[in-house]
Motif scaffolding. Structure first.
Motif, mmCIF file in Angstrom:
data_model
loop_
_atom_site.group_PDB
_atom_site.id
_atom_site.type_symbol
_atom_site.label_atom_id
_atom_site.label_comp_id
_atom_site.label_asym_id
_atom_site.label_seq_id
_atom_site.Cartn_x
_atom_site.Cartn_y
_atom_site.Cartn_z
ATOM 1 N N ALA A 167 62.315 27.746 66.144
ATOM 2 C CA ALA A 167 63.708 27.308 66.200
ATOM 3 C C ALA A 167 63.790 25.819 66.516
ATOM 4 C CB ALA A 167 64.473 28.122 67.237
ATOM 5 N N LEU A 168 62.975 25.355 67.450
ATOM 6 C CA LEU A 168 62.984 23.939 67.819
ATOM 7 C C LEU A 168 62.508 23.069 66.651
ATOM 8 C CD1 LEU A 168 61.604 24.250 71.457
ATOM 9 C CD2 LEU A 168 63.966 23.800 70.771
ATOM 10 N N ALA A 169 61.541 23.583 65.894
ATOM 11 C CA ALA A 169 61.106 22.860 64.697
ATOM 12 C C ALA A 169 62.221 22.844 63.659
ATOM 13 C CB ALA A 169 59.841 23.493 64.123
ATOM 14 N N GLY A 170 62.945 23.957 63.555
ATOM 15 C CA GLY A 170 64.063 24.017 62.636
ATOM 16 C C GLY A 170 65.179 23.057 63.008
ATOM 17 N N LEU A 171 65.250 22.708 64.281
ATOM 18 C CA LEU A 171 66.257 21.751 64.758
ATOM 19 C C LEU A 171 65.803 20.302 64.598
ATOM 20 C CD1 LEU A 171 67.442 23.566 68.018
ATOM 21 C CD2 LEU A 171 68.746 23.293 65.893
ATOM 22 N N GLY A 172 64.541 20.110 64.208
ATOM 23 C CA GLY A 172 64.117 18.737 63.944
ATOM 24 C C GLY A 172 62.828 18.289 64.602
ATOM 25 N N ALA A 173 62.236 19.092 65.486
ATOM 26 C CA ALA A 173 60.956 18.702 66.088
ATOM 27 C C ALA A 173 59.856 18.782 65.024
ATOM 28 C CB ALA A 173 60.625 19.607 67.273
ATOM 29 N N ASP A 174 59.085 17.726 64.882
ATOM 30 C CA ASP A 174 58.079 17.629 63.820
ATOM 31 C C ASP A 174 56.776 18.290 64.262
ATOM 32 O OD1 ASP A 174 56.395 16.970 61.783
ATOM 33 O OD2 ASP A 174 56.716 14.816 61.909
ATOM 34 N N LEU A 175 56.473 19.465 63.706
ATOM 35 C CA LEU A 175 55.272 20.195 64.103
ATOM 36 C C LEU A 175 53.997 19.429 63.775
ATOM 37 C CD1 LEU A 175 56.036 23.908 63.131
ATOM 38 C CD2 LEU A 175 55.972 22.895 65.415
ATOM 39 N N ALA A 176 54.038 18.580 62.779
ATOM 40 C CA ALA A 176 52.834 17.810 62.426
ATOM 41 C C ALA A 176 52.402 16.918 63.581
ATOM 42 C CB ALA A 176 53.100 16.971 61.171
ATOM 43 N N GLY A 194 53.916 23.787 73.152
ATOM 44 C CA GLY A 194 54.699 23.288 72.029
ATOM 45 C C GLY A 194 56.186 23.302 72.308
ATOM 46 N N ALA A 195 56.664 24.334 72.989
ATOM 47 C CA ALA A 195 58.090 24.410 73.308
ATOM 48 C C ALA A 195 58.512 23.267 74.217
ATOM 49 C CB ALA A 195 58.410 25.757 73.957
ATOM 50 N N PHE A 196 57.717 22.984 75.250
ATOM 51 C CA PHE A 196 58.081 21.894 76.162
ATOM 52 C C PHE A 196 57.982 20.535 75.466
ATOM 53 C CE2 PHE A 196 56.722 25.118 79.403
ATOM 54 C CZ PHE A 196 57.983 25.306 79.930
ATOM 55 N N TRP A 197 56.967 20.388 74.606
ATOM 56 C CA TRP A 197 56.851 19.152 73.830
ATOM 57 C C TRP A 197 58.075 18.977 72.925
ATOM 58 C CZ3 TRP A 197 56.769 18.789 68.533
ATOM 59 C CH2 TRP A 197 56.502 17.513 68.009
ATOM 60 N N ALA A 198 58.479 20.042 72.244
ATOM 61 C CA ALA A 198 59.598 19.965 71.311
ATOM 62 C C ALA A 198 60.918 19.702 72.032
ATOM 63 C CB ALA A 198 59.686 21.249 70.499
#
Length: 243
Positions: A24-33, A134-138
């Motif tokens: 969800a956080l990636a879908g909001l714009g956090a770049d997983l790369a 990853g969640a805290f980073w995002a």
């Protein structure tokens, strides 16, 4: 330093798991790369990708984690060492370490052992490190300062794990739900996982039916399992605070 001036609202009526929150956080714009690069720099051979998924006619996203090879059983010290190796920003690193300590304390209490004796069976693999750190980073990437969560769905049934057949909610989940609002659903399968409950426990600053602010973006995330009785996934809304 980025100011954390955004609000994240979580609607977990379709359940919540660690991979769902990160998706969800990636879908909001956090770049997983960018997070994948941190994992690779720490020596973890992990590939992350965001998949398009849909349930009951609703489009959303899901997280795919590819990590070759079997993952070993890990203790708290192992998870903390891996967290340190990630070179996360200070806020995300501190919150990740606190979350793993919290999980170890809960597991120790549930199984009646010392914290140092806890083996993270289901939650020891690299995918859980990815979900939590990853969640805290995002959250930092999205400049989220406050997380508001709606009430959590109550569920029942049983789940097979390394300790045998356990009732749902699993004992660790039930402890992590202490102090949090729930409502009955009649669903007889796991829709709040231990990692999902841990992240809610660690990130939710308050519980409310909805947030206040200006809606900036929204995302719906689905896990790998299809839950017929709760097909809505995890809905996440990013808001800007009123001036």
């Amino acid at each position: 330093m980025k100011s954390h001036d955004k609000t994240l609202f979580l609607d977990p009526r379709g359940g919540i798991a660690g991979d769902m929150l990160l998706a969800a956080l990636a879908g909001l714009g956090a770049d997983l790369a960018r997070f994948q690069a941190l994992l690779r720099a720490a020596g973890l051979d992990v590939a992350l990708s965001l998949e398009q998924r849909s349930r009951a006619g609703i489009a959303g996203v899901g997280l795919r984690i590819d990590a070759p090879g079997a993952q070993p059983l890990r203790h708290l010290a192992d998870l903390l060492a891996l967290t340190d190796a990630l070179s996360l920003p200070p806020r995300a690193a501190g919150r990740s370490r606190a979350a793993f300590r919290r999980l170890a304390e809960v597991e120790a209490a549930v199984h009646g052992v010392g914290i140092e004796e806890v083996h993270f069976h289901e939650v020891g693999a690299v995918d859980t490190l990815v979900d939590v750190a990853g969640a805290f980073w995002a959250l930092d990437e999205l400049r989220v300062g406050e997380v508001v969560c709606a009430s959590l769905p109550w569920f029942s049934g049983t789940v097979a794990c390394a300790h045998g057949l356990l009732p749902l909610p699993a004992p660790a989940v039930l402890r992590l739900l202490e102090g949090k609002p729930v409502y009955a659903t009649g669903i007889e399968e796991e829709i709040v996982t231990p990692t999902g409950a841990l992240l809610v426990d660690q990130v939710a600053t308050r519980f409310a039916p909805g947030p206040d602010g200006i809606v900036l973006a929204q995302a719906t995330a689905f896990g790998g399992r299809v839950i017929e009785a709760a097909p809505w996934g995890l809905r996440a809304v990013l808001l800007e605070n009123y001036l």
